[in-house]
Design a protein around this motif. Structure first.
Motif: not given
Lengths: 405, 130
Positions: A29-42, A45-49, A67-70, A72-77
């Motif tokens: 696999i050349d690129v992994y494209l994750g979309s699940r909440l469990r994947t982004t958390s793991w 280390d940030a919550f992606f609601p 989503f663009v509005i969130d 900067a917050r996700a980056l901060d976390d």
């Protein structure tokens, strides 16, 4: 604000990404494209609601998209830097399909294999790729082959590292603080005039003071039930309602605290006095089977072998009619809340009943006792760490059905 | 009156930006933007590139083809850019409607949106023949 990822709570996120990349290489696999909440958390280390994605290249840093509005917050976390947390928006060139496909097309100018997360779940926020997203990505990346690859993350998530385990221990300590606050509030007649919802709030405040940041359960935050709602068939009561606590009724307090994306989850049960002999009989049945279940968990057993053993005990004692024949659900960092083990059981995307527990798996010991005819029921939930010879139950609030007079 | 995207227009843009944009007004940013004009009159594509270093105007370039690398790219038909420059179309509307395509980190772009407006307002004061 970043969680202080250090000391006993340290999780080596770059090592996690390297482990994913090693598995990607094994699976071509050349690129992994994750979309699940469990994947982004793991991975972050940030919550992606909001609807979010993570692109993991064959080497180097992953990039999260939200989503663009969130963003900067996700980056901060997150531990990721500014160039690896992107915001998408409904704008030319900035929608999620264009942004992500532009990045992958640049990574794979001659095409390649893209691992995606496709499947189904009983858990609504799971986040598998939708039909529309899949087709849109395929159209935007015509030279790429798409393969289902969520097994990579699932395998890596199953056995918990010490940082994750310690975060679960702390989340469970926090939940115990919530239970102490509830007990202090309802004892000596304090329950009078109180509603399920107020109890949920009392627990939430105490847990937040103790370090929790969210009553994370998607099923309604803190789940509180009293009276007939404790005994609904199947055992669910979500969410807490404005039903008032009444004398002579059971009260079930299932509360959730979040610490470093680790999910604290413990249920304690009460009988608001006066309790009848029959209610006390139900309570003793429940406490005994929970104690036996906790004593039985260890590496090498399976959900089905445990269920058989526990249902035999319930049958012998004459209360099997009231037991829901399931004793656990999966748990991990936020978003990983459903099935046990992997997706290789007889019913795809449900727990494999023959999954063999291994050391350092964490699961929620989850038991439901429900007697709708008598308006009574109990629940037990507690994160447990599977060890070689037993299990460590992380919430230490004493096991009992307490009678509150 | 200077012709849009000509060398004379480039020189006038350079002059006006340096005259009206202090590093403080540009929040001392270091960034670059490349506008790519597709389907230009007479065929082909052109670019308008502007960069800032610590808030100071660094380079203003125009030319044929794709132009230099930049932190942000905005691409679209020449006519769309021309409409924006003539104040017949808002740049937000053009982006939201998909008439222009922005490439670059959207989170950073959000922080620069007001600066971009400041820059566009100055460019709009130049008497231009489209």
């Amino acid at each position: 604000m970043k969680f202080e990822n250090k000391g006993i709570y340290y999780i080596d996120y770059p090592a996690r990404i390297k482990a994913v990349q090693a598995e990607m290489a094994k699976n071509n696999i050349d690129v992994y494209l994750g979309s699940r909440l469990r994947t982004t958390s793991w991975c972050t280390d940030a919550f992606f609601p909001w609807r979010s994605f993570i692109v993991i290249p064959s080497e180097g840093m992953p990039t999260a998209f939200t989503f663009v509005i969130d963003a900067a917050r996700a980056l901060d976390d997150s531990w990721l830097d500014e160039d690896h947390v992107m915001g998408f928006a409904p704008m030319g060139g900035q929608d999620q399909i264009t942004q992500i496909s532009d990045m992958i097309n640049e990574l794979l100018p001659n095409g390649g294999r893209v691992g995606v997360e496709a499947g189904m779940s009983n858990y609504l926020p799971e986040g598998y790729l939708t039909y529309y997203e899949y087709n849109a990505f395929k159209e935007a990346m015509p030279d790429c082959e798409f393969v289902n690859a969520h097994e990579i993350i699932d395998r890596l998530q199953m056995i918990k590292d010490i940082g994750t385990i310690n975060r679960f221990r702390e989340a469970s300590r926090i939940v115990d603080v919530g239970h102490e606050a509830v007990l202090a509030a309802i004892k000596d007649g304090g329950w009078k005039g109180m509603t399920e919802s107020e109890i949920a709030g009392i627990a939430a405040l105490a847990m937040r003071k103790a370090g929790s940041v969210w009553e994370w359960s998607f099923t309604g935050g803190n789940e509180i039930a009293c009276g007939y709602r404790t005994g609904l068939a199947g055992g669910a009561c979500t969410p807490a309602t404005c039903k008032e606590i009444m004398a002579g009724e059971p009260l079930m307090v299932d509360i959730h605290g979040l610490f470093g994306l680790a999910c604290g989850d413990h249920t304690h049960n009460y009988l608001i006095g006066p309790a009848t002999e029959r209610q006390l009989w139900h309570a003793k049945n429940f406490v005994d089977i929970v104690a036996l279940t906790l004593k039985t968990y260890r590496a090498g057993i399976s959900p089905s072998s445990l269920a058989e053993e526990m249902m035999a005990f319930a049958e012998e004692r004459g209360f099997s009619d009231f037991m829901v024949p399931g004793f656990e659900h999966g748990i991990g960092m936020l978003g990983d809340e459903w099935r046990i083990g992997r997706h290789d059981g007889p019913f795809p995307y449900w727990t494999d009943p023959d999954h063999c527990y291994a050391e350092n798996e964490v699961l929620i010991c989850a038991m439901q006792y429900a007697c709708p005819e008598e308006d009574i029921g109990f629940r037990y939930e507690n994160p447990i760490l599977i060890t070689k010879d037993g299990c460590e139950y992380m919430s230490k609030f004493p096991l009992a059905v307490e009678v509150i007079n | 009156m200077v012709k849009y995207l000509s060398n004379e227009w480039q020189a006038e843009v350079d002059k006006q930006l340096r005259a009206h944009l202090s590093p403080e007004k540009m929040n001392n940013i270091t960034s670059s933007m490349n506008n790519r004009y597709l389907n230009c009159p007479g065929g082909g594509s052109k670019f308008f590139f502007v960069s800032f270093a610590d808030g100071k105007v660094d380079k203003v370039l125009v030319g044929e083809g794709e132009g230099p690398k930049a932190e942000f790219y905005i691409s679209g038909d020449y006519e769309i850019f021309a409409k924006i420059s003539r104040a017949e179309l808002g740049s937000q509307k053009a982006l939201m409607g998909g008439m222009l395509k922005l490439k670059g980190n959207m989170v950073k772009a959000l922080k620069l949106a007001s600066l971009s407006d400041r820059l566009n307002k100055i460019i709009a004061t130049i008497e231009t023949e489209f």
